[in-house]
Design an enzyme around this catalytic site. Structure first.
Site, PDB file in Angstrom:
ATOM      1  N   ARG A  16       0.807  -1.230   0.000  1.00 61.48           N
ATOM      2  CA  ARG A  16       0.000   0.000   0.000  1.00 61.48           C
ATOM      3  C   ARG A  16       0.834   1.271   0.000  1.00 61.48           C
ATOM      4  O   ARG A  16       0.318   2.367  -0.190  1.00 61.48           O
ATOM      5  CB  ARG A  16      -0.972  -0.001   1.183  1.00 61.48           C
ATOM      6  N   LYS A  46      29.846  23.827   3.452  1.00 63.48           N
ATOM      7  CA  LYS A  46      29.979  22.366   3.411  1.00 63.48           C
ATOM      8  C   LYS A  46      31.403  21.965   3.749  1.00 63.48           C
ATOM      9  O   LYS A  46      32.345  22.470   3.133  1.00 63.48           O
ATOM     10  CB  LYS A  46      29.634  21.839   2.015  1.00 63.48           C
TER      11      LYS A  46
END
Ligand code: UD1
Ligand code: MG
Length: 452
Positions: A18, A338
């Site tokens: 599902r 970063k």
């Protein structure tokens, strides 16, 4: 909890059709961690002695996740999905070698608190051979119903599809979490049949079998939110919502101010100190630590980053993995960091990309500075020394080192190292022609007048 050894069996074999996903259901994430990861974590918290995880055939990704999240766990494969009792039997080897309590958890039930499990296990010390975690369902459709006798003992668990009209009126439902203090759990499981609406071997039938043997089964209840089972994407979103509500409350309890808590998204491991102020719309991916006194302005995104004491971040800042900010650092709007370590008091206040390198304490990175860290093949580092001043719109082409206290003129493209306390300029010198503009305008208007 008892002193008896505890074996925890986590059922994770369902594909979860599902969910309409190529990813097995139990790997879908809540708060940045897989549902399986959450369940294995709570299993560890309650101090199980042995942990067994049951996965489906070909589910190497699930096996890997189990090995990462719970390195000591043994992983078993259920060859075909013939029901929850059959799934537990897939861990036969672990059960055979175990004498003590057995706790079965479903990996699609990610919000279980350790306290509820401890209460359930404690019930095994007060006369129950089986204890089932139940809850009052707002809408019981689809759940197994817990049927009890006049004294509150559990007589049977009836799956929704097999229940009579009268049984369907029962709101007390099965969470799926079951604990056993049975000498021969394998013997009980072996007697479970599949004569039911789904043709499956239901673990829940263990209750009636144990009763027939003269043993007693008890119900311990908990809040519905604690045992939400995820079978679809909308239930995944509901579980995420409950997780976030709890995580925000925990952060505020520890002394952070969230101006609009419902807009802050946290991960399972987010750490936020005291007197941290967080404006609306901030997303914390996994691995973020925020020390005391930090101010985070609106609309920021963080992932695997460390923010030091009293730092000021945002609005609109992005901290990516390896961003390590010392105390009093300022990261302003539209700045991306970063894999860069910034020393105490360093500042990058506007429109910059700082990737792979370091910025010394007190250094100032001007607006529009870019660490050019990638040549299309390799990454290289940019090191900016303490107290350096990088002028606006500078490109620092890595690998490159800017010495302590050095100045970089605005608009420079720096490709060579700069010594401490030097000035580096990389641009053509400015030329000025006095009166040129006025003459130019006069000439052009004359020309235009002729052609009109
Ligand atoms: C199950 C319970 C039901 C309970 C509900 C709570 C049974 C028979 N029913 O129903 O009483 O109210 O959970 O959410 O137990 N699994 C396997 N192998 C299988 C079948 C299932 O590993 O052959 C795993 C699934 O991956 C899942 C868990 O067992 O993690 C539960 O299975 P699921 O099919 O979701 O059961 P429900 O119909 O939700
Ligand atoms: Mg389910």
């Amino acid at each position: 909890m008892s002193a008896r050894p505890l074996l925890v069996v986590v059922l994770a074999a369902g594909q979860g059709t599902r969910m309409k996903s190529s990813l097995p259901k139990v790997l879908h994430k809540i708060g940045g961690r897989s549902m399986l990861g959450h369940v294995l974590d709570v299993a560890k918290q309650i101090g199980g002695d042995k942990l067994a995880v049951v996965v489906g055939p070909g589910m190497e990704v699930v096996r890997k996740e189990a090995e990462v999240q719970a390195p000591g766990a043994s992983v078993f494969v259920q060859q075909s999905q013939r029901g929850t009792a059959d799934a537990v039997l897939a861990a036969r080897e672990a059960l055979a070698g175990h004498s003590g309590d057995v706790l079965v958890l479903y990996a699609d039930t990610p919000l279980l608190p350790a306290e509820a499990l401890k209460a359930l296990l404690a019930r095994l010390d007060t006369g129950a051979a089986i204890a089932v975690l139940g809850f009052d369902a707002a809408d019981p459709t689809g759940y197994g119903r817990l049927l009890t006798d006049g004294d509150g003992w559990l007589t049977a668990i009836r799956e929704h599809k097999d229940a009579t009209e009268a049984e369907r009126d029962v709101r007390l439902c099965n969470s799926g979490v079951m604990a056993f203090r049975v000498d021969d759990v394998l013997g009980v499981l072996a007697r479970i049949g599949n004569d039911n609406a789904k043709g499956e071997f239901y673990l829940t039938d263990a209750v009636e079998i144990a009763r027939r043997d003269g043993a007693r089964a008890a119900v311990v209840t908990c809040a519905e939110d604690d045992v939400l089972g995820v079978n679809s994407r909308d239930q995944l979103a509901v579980a995420e919502g409950i997780f976030q509500k709890r995580a925000r409350a925990a952060v505020m309890r520890e002394g952070a101010t969230l101006i609009a808590p419902e807009t802050i998204w946290l991960s399972f491991d987010t750490k936020i100190g005291r007197d941290v102020l967080i404006e609306p719309n901030v997303f914390f991916g996994p691995g973020v630590v925020v020390e005391d006194g930090v101010e985070i302005k609106a609309n920021c995104h963080f992932e695997r980053a460390h923010i030091g004491r009293n730092a000021r971040i945002g609005p609109f800042a992005r901290l990516r993995p390896g961003a390590e900010l010392g105390p009093d650092v300022h990261i302003g709007n539209f700045v991306e960091v970063k894999n860069v370590k910034l020393g105490a008091g360093a500042k990058a206040n506007h429109l910059s990309y700082l990737g792979d390198g370091s910025v010394g304490a007190g250094a100032n990175i001007g607006a529009g500075t870019i660490f050019c860290n990638y040549d299309g093949f390799n990454k290289a580092r940019t090191e900016v020394g303490e107290g350096a001043f990088v002028g606006s719109n500078t490109s620092l082409v890595a690998p490159v080192t800017i010495g302590a206290g050095a100045y970089i003129g605005s608009g420079s493209v720096i490709t060579k190292n700069v010594a401490d306390d030097s000035l580096a300029l990389e641009r053509s010198s400015q030329e000025e022609r006095p009166g040129w503009a006025a003459k130019f305008r006069a000439m052009m208007s004359k020309r235009k007048a002729k052609t009109d």
